[in-house]
Design a protein around this motif. Structure first.
Motif, PDB file in Angstrom:
ATOM      1  N   ARG A 260       0.844  -1.206   0.000  1.00  0.00           N
ATOM      2  CA  ARG A 260       0.000   0.000   0.000  1.00  0.00           C
ATOM      3  C   ARG A 260       0.880   1.257   0.000  1.00  0.00           C
ATOM      4  O   ARG A 260       0.679   2.193  -0.781  1.00  0.00           O
ATOM      5  CB  ARG A 260      -0.891   0.035   1.238  1.00  0.00           C
ATOM      6  N   TRP A 261       1.840   1.250   0.932  1.00  0.00           N
ATOM      7  CA  TRP A 261       2.718   2.421   1.099  1.00  0.00           C
ATOM      8  C   TRP A 261       3.469   2.707  -0.183  1.00  0.00           C
ATOM      9  O   TRP A 261       3.549   3.840  -0.633  1.00  0.00           O
ATOM     10  CB  TRP A 261       3.685   2.161   2.253  1.00  0.00           C
ATOM     11  N   ARG A 262       4.042   1.638  -0.781  1.00  0.00           N
ATOM     12  CA  ARG A 262       4.847   1.816  -1.986  1.00  0.00           C
ATOM     13  C   ARG A 262       4.005   2.335  -3.137  1.00  0.00           C
ATOM     14  O   ARG A 262       4.410   3.267  -3.853  1.00  0.00           O
ATOM     15  CB  ARG A 262       5.503   0.486  -2.351  1.00  0.00           C
ATOM     16  N   HIS A 264       1.283   4.026  -2.985  1.00  0.00           N
ATOM     17  CA  HIS A 264       0.863   5.392  -2.671  1.00  0.00           C
ATOM     18  C   HIS A 264       1.938   6.398  -3.075  1.00  0.00           C
ATOM     19  O   HIS A 264       1.629   7.495  -3.550  1.00  0.00           O
ATOM     20  CB  HIS A 264       0.563   5.513  -1.178  1.00  0.00           C
ATOM     21  N   GLN A 265       3.214   6.028  -2.878  1.00  0.00           N
ATOM     22  CA  GLN A 265       4.304   6.935  -3.239  1.00  0.00           C
ATOM     23  C   GLN A 265       4.364   7.184  -4.736  1.00  0.00           C
ATOM     24  O   GLN A 265       4.826   8.240  -5.182  1.00  0.00           O
ATOM     25  CB  GLN A 265       5.665   6.371  -2.777  1.00  0.00           C
ATOM     26  N   ASN A 314       0.292   0.903   9.706  1.00  0.00           N
ATOM     27  CA  ASN A 314      -0.777   1.678   9.066  1.00  0.00           C
ATOM     28  C   ASN A 314      -1.136   2.907   9.894  1.00  0.00           C
ATOM     29  O   ASN A 314      -1.341   3.999   9.360  1.00  0.00           O
ATOM     30  CB  ASN A 314      -2.019   0.800   8.862  1.00  0.00           C
ATOM     31  N   TRP A 317       1.786   5.389   9.699  1.00  0.00           N
ATOM     32  CA  TRP A 317       1.792   5.987   8.361  1.00  0.00           C
ATOM     33  C   TRP A 317       0.764   7.111   8.258  1.00  0.00           C
ATOM     34  O   TRP A 317       1.056   8.205   7.787  1.00  0.00           O
ATOM     35  CB  TRP A 317       1.523   4.905   7.326  1.00  0.00           C
ATOM     36  N   ARG A 407       9.559   5.395   7.901  1.00  0.00           N
ATOM     37  CA  ARG A 407      10.057   5.784   6.579  1.00  0.00           C
ATOM     38  C   ARG A 407      11.359   5.077   6.262  1.00  0.00           C
ATOM     39  O   ARG A 407      11.570   4.588   5.147  1.00  0.00           O
ATOM     40  CB  ARG A 407      10.260   7.300   6.513  1.00  0.00           C
ATOM     41  N   CYS A 410      10.647   1.365   5.477  1.00  0.00           N
ATOM     42  CA  CYS A 410      10.020   1.184   4.163  1.00  0.00           C
ATOM     43  C   CYS A 410      11.033   1.401   3.047  1.00  0.00           C
ATOM     44  O   CYS A 410      11.059   0.646   2.060  1.00  0.00           O
ATOM     45  CB  CYS A 410       8.870   2.165   4.007  1.00  0.00           C
TER      46      CYS A 410
END
Length: 421
Positions: A260-262, A264-265, A314, A317, A407, A410
Motif C-alpha cells: 500500500r505504502w509503496r 501510494h508513493q 498503518n 503511516w 520511513r 520502508c
C-alpha cells in the motif's frame, strides 16, 4: 427496537438446549450417564439438562446487561464479561467429578461437553442481546465537493474493498480497482455496469515491486492528468504461517502495509486528495502498548507477528501523512465477515466464534463507514476512526520518531538489497 440479532439471542439458548438434549440421548445410547445422579439422588433427565442450559443463558444475559449499564466503556464491559464467563466455564468442569454420584471419567467428559455447549450459547446470547446497531455508515449526510471524482481502491476484488468500489461507482466515481484475482475483478466490474460511475481493474499482486510499478503506471493512464481525488487502501492478508515474498518480506506485512505504502508513493494524486487506510486500530486498542518499528527488514518478523506490525505501521503511516498536511484517515473496521481469516485453522476459528459472533458485521457495513468518512462534508478531513466514528489519535501514531523509523524501514524494504538485509 428488536433487531434480528435480538431474535437470535432469544433463539440461541433453545438451540443449545436441543443440542444438549441430543448429547444426553446419544450418551445414553452408547452406555454413558446410565448410573449418574444428582446429589439429591435424582437421575439426570432431558428436562434437567434443558433447564440448566436455559438458566445458564438467562444468567449470562442478566450479567451482560448489568455490566453494560454499570461500566461506561463498552469494550471494557465486554472484556469483564468474557473474563467472568471463562472463569465460570473452567470452574464448571470440576462439578461433574465432585457434585454427582456414580460417574466414570467418560461420564465426566460427556457432561463437560454439555457445559461447553451451554457456555458458548450463553456468551453468544448475551453478546447478541446487547449488540449495538453501529449506524455510523448508514446515517444520512451532505457530500463534500470532492474533485476529481476518480478513486483508486486496493483490495477491490473481495471483502471491504469490493464493496467500497461498488458504493463509489454508484455515487458517480470512476474507480480503478486493484486486486489479485482476475475472475473476481471481472465479476465486480460486471456488477458495476449500470452505475452512474464505473470500475476498471488493474490485476496485480501488491507484494511484488515490479507489479506495483506496473499498477502505478496503469493507474496514472486511467486517472488522466488530474490524478486521484480519493485513495482507499483495503488490500491485506492474514496468514498464521510465514510466507515470504520474492523481495524477502513476510507476506502479511507486504500485503497489509508495505505494498500500500509503496503504491501510494508512486500514484498521481490531485491537490487536496483524500486517503483512507483500512486496517488500523480501533479506539479500544488505541492505548495498548505500541509495537516498536524495527530498524531493518530482517526484523519485521513472520506470521501473526508481521500482521500485527502491519496494523501498527498503518496507524503510524497515517499519523505521518497527517503531520505532513495530507487529508488522511485511519479506519479500524473491527470484526468483519470476509475471507481474510480463511487460512486460520478451522478449529481455532470455531473456538473463537462465540466470542466474536456478536461483533461481526458485513463487508458492506464497513464499506458504508469508509464512504462516509470520505464524503461527509461535516466530518474532519483527517484523523482516526472506527465503526463508532472518530476517536482521539493514538499516541504512538503521532510520534515523529516513529514516523522517521517507519520511513527508514520502508525505504530499506523496497530497495534491491532487501533479501540480504
Amino acid at each position: 427496537m428488536i433487531t434480528r440479532f435480538h431474535w437470535l439471542s432469544i433463539a440461541t439458548p433453545f438451540v443449545a438446549s436441543g443440542i444438549n438434549a441430543g448429547l444426553l440421548v446419544g450418551a445414553r445410547a452408547i452406555g454413558l450417564l446410565e448410573g449418574v445422579s444428582t446429589p439429591q439422588g435424582q437421575p439426570i433427565t432431558i428436562a434437567a439438562v434443558v433447564a440448566a442450559t436455559q438458566f445458564a443463558a438467562l444468567g449470562a444475559i442478566t450479567l451482560r446487561f448489568m455490566l453494560r449499564y454499570s461500566i461506561r466503556s463498552r469494550p471494557l464491559s465486554r472484556r469483564v464479561f468474557l473474563g467472568i464467563a471463562a472463569a465460570v466455564l473452567v470452574a464448571s468442569f470440576v462439578t461433574p467429578a465432585v457434585g454427582l454420584h456414580g460417574e466414570a471419567w467418560s461420564d465426566v467428559i460427556a457432561l463437560d461437553l454439555m457445559h461447553i455447549v451451554a457456555a458458548a450459547a450463553s456468551v453468544v446470547a448475551a453478546e447478541l442481546a446487547v449488540r449495538p446497531r453501529w449506524s455510523f455508515g448508514s446515517a444520512s449526510y451532505a457530500e463534500r465537493a470532492l474533485t476529481p471524482r476518480t478513486a483508486l481502491v486496493t483490495g477491490a476484488t473481495s471483502g471491504i474493498g469490493s464493496q467500497v468500489a461498488l458504493l463509489l461507482a454508484n455515487r458517480g466515481f470512476r474507480v480503478i480497482g486493484v486486486g489479485r484475482d482476475a475472475r473476481k475483478a471481472a465479476q465486480i466490474a460486471e456488477r458495476a455496469k449500470g452505475c452512474p460511475g464505473s470500475i476498471v481493474f488493474a490485476v496485480a499482486d501488491l507484494t511484488r515491486e515490479i507489479e506495483i510499478r506496473r499498477v502505478a503506471s496503469e493507474a496514472a493512464d486511467a486517472a488522466g492528468p488530474t490524478g486521484f481525488g480519493l485513495v482507499v487502501h483495503c488490500a491485506g492478508v492474514l496468514k498464521p504461517r510465514s510466507v515470504t515474498t520474492t523481495e524477502g518480506i513476510d507476506e502479511n506485512f507486504a500485503a497489509s502495509f508495505l505494498g500500500r505504502w509503496r503504491l501510494h508513493q508512486l500514484l498521481s494524486l490531485a491537490p487536496g486528495h483524500r486517503s483512507i487506510v483500512v486496517g488500523a486500530a480501533e479506539r479500544a486498542h488505541s492505548n495498548l502498548p505500541e509495537t516498536s518499528i524495527p530498524a531493518r527488514p530482517s526484523e519485521i518478523g513472520t506470521g501473526l507477528q508481521a500482521h500485527r506490525l502491519a496494523q501498527c505501521a498503518n496507524d503510524v503511516w497515517v499519523g505521518d501523512l497527517i503531520a505532513q498536511g495530507a487529508n488522511a484517515i485511519a479506519y479500524g473496521p473491527g470484526a468483519v465477515e470476509t475471507s481474510i481469516r480463511r487460512e486460520i485453522p478451522l478449529l481455532f476459528r470455531l473456538l473463537l466464534w462465540p466470542v466474536f459472533v456478536a461483533e461481526i458485521r458485513t463487508a458492506r457495513d464497513a464499506a458504508l463507514d469508509v464512504v462516509r468518512l470520505a464524503l461527509d462534508a461535516s466530518l474532519p478531513s483527517s484523523g482516526f476512526a472506527d465503526r463508532e466514528g472518530f476517536f482521539h489519535s493514538p499516541t504512538f501514531a503521532t510520534k515523529q520518531t516513529n514516523h522517521h523509523a517507519l520511513r527508514a524501514l520502508c525505504t530499506a524494504a523496497v530497495s534491491p538489497t532487501v533479501p540480504n538485509a
